[in-house]
Design a protein around this motif. Structure first.
Motif, PDB file in Angstrom:
ATOM      1  N   ILE A   1     -10.402 -10.320   9.685  1.00 34.09           N
ATOM      2  CA  ILE A   1     -11.631 -10.002   8.964  1.00 34.09           C
ATOM      3  C   ILE A   1     -11.253  -9.121   7.786  1.00 34.09           C
ATOM      4  N   LEU A   2     -11.611  -9.549   6.602  1.00 32.48           N
ATOM      5  CA  LEU A   2     -11.339  -8.747   5.418  1.00 32.48           C
ATOM      6  C   LEU A   2     -12.274  -7.539   5.398  1.00 32.48           C
ATOM      7  N   ILE A   3     -11.723  -6.378   5.068  1.00 30.21           N
ATOM      8  CA  ILE A   3     -12.458  -5.119   5.061  1.00 30.21           C
ATOM      9  C   ILE A   3     -12.573  -4.647   3.618  1.00 30.21           C
ATOM     10  N   PRO A   4     -13.693  -4.050   3.233  1.00 31.27           N
ATOM     11  CA  PRO A   4     -13.809  -3.531   1.863  1.00 31.27           C
ATOM     12  C   PRO A   4     -12.662  -2.594   1.506  1.00 31.27           C
ATOM     13  N   ASN A   5     -12.142  -2.757   0.287  1.00 32.30           N
ATOM     14  CA  ASN A   5     -11.024  -1.976  -0.264  1.00 32.30           C
ATOM     15  C   ASN A   5      -9.680  -2.315   0.382  1.00 32.30           C
ATOM     16  N   GLN A   6      -9.606  -3.403   1.122  1.00 32.22           N
ATOM     17  CA  GLN A   6      -8.341  -3.825   1.717  1.00 32.22           C
ATOM     18  C   GLN A   6      -7.658  -4.837   0.805  1.00 32.22           C
ATOM     19  N   SER A   7      -6.378  -4.596   0.511  1.00 33.27           N
ATOM     20  CA  SER A   7      -5.588  -5.492  -0.326  1.00 33.27           C
ATOM     21  C   SER A   7      -4.767  -6.412   0.570  1.00 33.27           C
ATOM     22  N   VAL A   8      -4.826  -7.725   0.293  1.00 36.32           N
ATOM     23  CA  VAL A   8      -4.186  -8.726   1.152  1.00 36.32           C
ATOM     24  C   VAL A   8      -3.426  -9.715   0.283  1.00 36.32           C
TER      25      VAL A   8
ATOM     26  N   LEU B   1      -5.587  10.728   1.948  1.00 40.38           N
ATOM     27  CA  LEU B   1      -6.760  10.187   2.619  1.00 40.38           C
ATOM     28  C   LEU B   1      -7.956  10.182   1.679  1.00 40.38           C
ATOM     29  N   PRO B   2      -8.844   9.200   1.815  1.00 35.18           N
ATOM     30  CA  PRO B   2     -10.049   9.177   0.975  1.00 35.18           C
ATOM     31  C   PRO B   2     -10.910  10.411   1.213  1.00 35.18           C
TER      32      PRO B   2
ATOM     33  N   THR C   1     -14.438  10.585   0.084  1.00 35.41           N
ATOM     34  CA  THR C   1     -15.818  10.217   0.373  1.00 35.41           C
ATOM     35  C   THR C   1     -15.913   9.569   1.752  1.00 35.41           C
ATOM     36  N   SER C   2     -17.081   9.691   2.363  1.00 34.33           N
ATOM     37  CA  SER C   2     -17.255   9.195   3.732  1.00 34.33           C
ATOM     38  C   SER C   2     -17.184   7.674   3.807  1.00 34.33           C
ATOM     39  N   ASP C   3     -17.746   6.946   2.823  1.00 32.14           N
ATOM     40  CA  ASP C   3     -17.709   5.485   2.886  1.00 32.14           C
ATOM     41  C   ASP C   3     -16.290   4.945   2.728  1.00 32.14           C
ATOM     42  N   ARG C   4     -15.515   5.520   1.806  1.00 36.09           N
ATOM     43  CA  ARG C   4     -14.116   5.097   1.658  1.00 36.09           C
ATOM     44  C   ARG C   4     -13.287   5.465   2.884  1.00 36.09           C
ATOM     45  N   PHE C   5     -13.595   6.608   3.483  1.00 35.07           N
ATOM     46  CA  PHE C   5     -12.856   7.016   4.674  1.00 35.07           C
ATOM     47  C   PHE C   5     -13.155   6.092   5.851  1.00 35.07           C
ATOM     48  N   ALA C   6     -14.411   5.651   5.987  1.00 38.57           N
ATOM     49  CA  ALA C   6     -14.757   4.707   7.055  1.00 38.57           C
ATOM     50  C   ALA C   6     -14.017   3.381   6.869  1.00 38.57           C
ATOM     51  N   ASP C   7     -13.919   2.900   5.631  1.00 43.69           N
ATOM     52  CA  ASP C   7     -13.157   1.675   5.380  1.00 43.69           C
ATOM     53  C   ASP C   7     -11.677   1.886   5.659  1.00 43.69           C
ATOM     54  N   TRP C   8     -11.145   3.060   5.323  1.00 47.29           N
ATOM     55  CA  TRP C   8      -9.735   3.351   5.578  1.00 47.29           C
ATOM     56  C   TRP C   8      -9.446   3.300   7.079  1.00 47.29           C
ATOM     57  N   LEU C   9     -10.367   3.786   7.904  1.00 48.27           N
ATOM     58  CA  LEU C   9     -10.171   3.765   9.351  1.00 48.27           C
ATOM     59  C   LEU C   9     -10.086   2.333   9.874  1.00 48.27           C
ATOM     60  N   LEU C  10     -10.956   1.448   9.386  1.00 42.40           N
ATOM     61  CA  LEU C  10     -10.933   0.060   9.837  1.00 42.40           C
ATOM     62  C   LEU C  10      -9.655  -0.652   9.392  1.00 42.40           C
ATOM     63  N   ILE C  11      -9.141  -0.277   8.234  1.00 43.81           N
ATOM     64  CA  ILE C  11      -7.930  -0.920   7.729  1.00 43.81           C
ATOM     65  C   ILE C  11      -6.690  -0.462   8.495  1.00 43.81           C
ATOM     66  N   ASN C  12      -6.639   0.804   8.909  1.00 41.80           N
ATOM     67  CA  ASN C  12      -5.421   1.393   9.445  1.00 41.80           C
ATOM     68  C   ASN C  12      -5.399   1.553  10.954  1.00 41.80           C
TER      69      ASN C  12
END
Length: 478
Positions: free
Chosen positions: A69-76, A303-304, A306-317
């Protein structure tokens, strides 16, 4: 059988880390981000960001990726050999470089709404001799396909569907009276206190390891931050006053109560235990504390914020399951996503084989081998994308085949296939180079791992779900 046992012994020796010579060179974590195993020198780069309006229904090309599943701000990175997919990407490139990505397994459930992410093409290369493509995409916005029956293929076999862009809803904070300049200074103090706690915690751990200095509690860390704030704000303070600022070790609950009672939110009619349930800064600090114990103990400040970028970072990592990622992406607010991840990290501390549930590694074995984070997406020569988590040690594994240097995702390392020792499930790869530091590590795929509960420790009660404190206890604390 003899070969398997021999491979298993080699894996154990490599994971012990005894091969590291004194002259080993530290690995450059920027090298994996270049994806040099692809034709990067011939890539056509695109600039700008393509976004769609929130709550807008748009007709997009749809790509079904297997087990991802592609996640926002994820580079593939991606290599495409399928003729139908190649034709679709060329059409999307001519329009707005946008298309939708959903999980191929979830697309079989025709009765349920499907969640996905819009992908934007940022790099592109087309082979002249054949119809294969090499490209890099990045996730942009979450969307939902309300009516899966609208997913239809055209005459060329390209899948299209009407998607609705999901906005990130922001919860409104309690109404505040007019804030004076002193309270503005307090806000800056509030936003930086958790960072001070993390730095002090790393300092305490270092002192414990060295066994030379006495550890300093969280209360003393708070005092040091107050001193620094008073110094930077050109406030006069005597040495006698600074010496008199001595507090005992305080827990996180006490620190948050001090923070809430000295912050502007204390002027609202809501108690602190209500405010902190929806305080994104506080929830982020709790998640960072959980990660700081294991995964990001050596964080370099990337680490990001802002809260929205940090939430996306958690899903990516963090290697959540595909179904769990879909559930988290369906939450409308960032606070819900952060609270869910926090509760998950407190309950699950180990990783096991997805097929036989054999213990593979723990969360403290995770480290960052790439500048993008703990886990990154890579593509093999056959076009299959693997989200790979890097760990220093692994158990219950065996090696398959010989070491290969070609098409290495980490330039300078040779790779070997890693399987589960009990069920032969493909878990990832072992990377080894005695002249680099680390000399050996493992890249484990998201599809091969599953979270398991920590059996050695009792589950702690979640602080964010704490019930309302009694009035008598509040009076005693005051």
């Amino acid at each position: 059988d003899d070969d398997d046992n021999e491979d298993w012994e080699d894996a154990e020796v490599a994971s012990s880390g005894e091969e590291n010579p004194a002259s080993a060179v530290a690995y450059d974590r920027l090298l994996p981000t270049t994806h040099s195993y692809m034709n990067v020198q011939n890539f056509q780069e695109f600039s700008g960001v393509s976004l769609l309006s929130d709550d807008r229904r748009s007709l997009l090309h749809i790509v079904e990726l297997a087990n991802m599943i592609l996640i926002p701000n994820q580079s593939v990175p991606w290599q495409v050999f399928n003729t139908r997919t190649t034709r679709m990407i060329k059409e999307a490139k001519q329009e707005n470089r946008l298309f939708g990505v959903i999980d191929a397994c979830s697309s079989l459930l025709t009765n349920d709404p499907k969640y996905g992410t819009t992908a934007e093409i940022v790099s592109y290369y087309e082979e002249l001799n054949d119809e294969s493509l090499q490209l890099k995409i990045i996730g942009r916005q979450r969307f939902i396909i309300d009516d899966p029956s609208t997913m239809k293929r055209d005459l060329n076999g390209i899948l299209r569907a009407y998607v609705r862009i999901l906005p990130d809803l922001q919860l409104k904070r309690p109404p505040l009276p007019v804030i004076s300049q002193n309270y503005m200074h307090t806000i800056n103090f509030v936003l930086q206190y958790d960072l001070c706690l993390q730095r002090q915690k790393r300092l305490n751990q270092k002192c414990v390891n060295d066994n030379e200095h006495q550890t300093i509690g969280c209360g003393q860390a708070l005092i040091n931050l107050i001193k620094r704030k008073r110094t930077t704000s050109s406030s006069s303070i005597t040495s006698h006053d600074s010496k008199s600022l001595v507090l005992p070790n305080l827990s996180k609950q006490h620190l948050f109560r001090m923070r809430s009672r000295t912050s502007p939110w204390s002027l609202t009619p809501y108690p602190y235990w209500v405010i902190r349930r929806y305080d994104d800064v506080y929830i982020m600090s709790l998640v960072k504390i959980e990660l700081n114990n294991t995964m990001i103990a050596n964080d370099d400040g990337s680490l990001p914020v802002t809260s929205d970028r940090f939430a996306d970072w958690l899903l990516i990592n963090i290697p959540f399951e595909i179904q769990t990622v879909q559930k988290i992406l369906s939450f409308p607010t960032t606070i819900q996503r952060l609270r869910f991840v926090l509760s998950w990290l407190r309950r699950y501390k180990r990783f096991a084989c997805r097929h036989c549930a054999a213990d593979i590694c723990e969360d403290r074995d995770i480290f960052s081998m790439s500048a993008t984070g703990l886990m990154a997406a890579y593509v093999n020569p056959h076009g299959q994308i693997h989200e790979t988590l890097t760990v220093l040690q692994a158990k219950n594994i065996r090696l398959l085949g010989h070491e290969v240097a070609e098409h290495s995702w980490f330039p300078g390392y040779k790779w070997t296939i890693v399987q589960c020792r009990l069920c032969s499930n493909h878990l990832g790869w072992r990377f080894r180079n005695p002249s680099l530091k680390p000399s050996t590590f493992y890249g484990l795929t998201r599809n091969g791992l599953i979270f398991t509960k920590n059996t050695t420790e009792n589950d702690k009660e979640e602080e964010i779900e704490e019930s309302r404190p009694r009035r008598q206890s509040i009076v005693d604390e005051e």
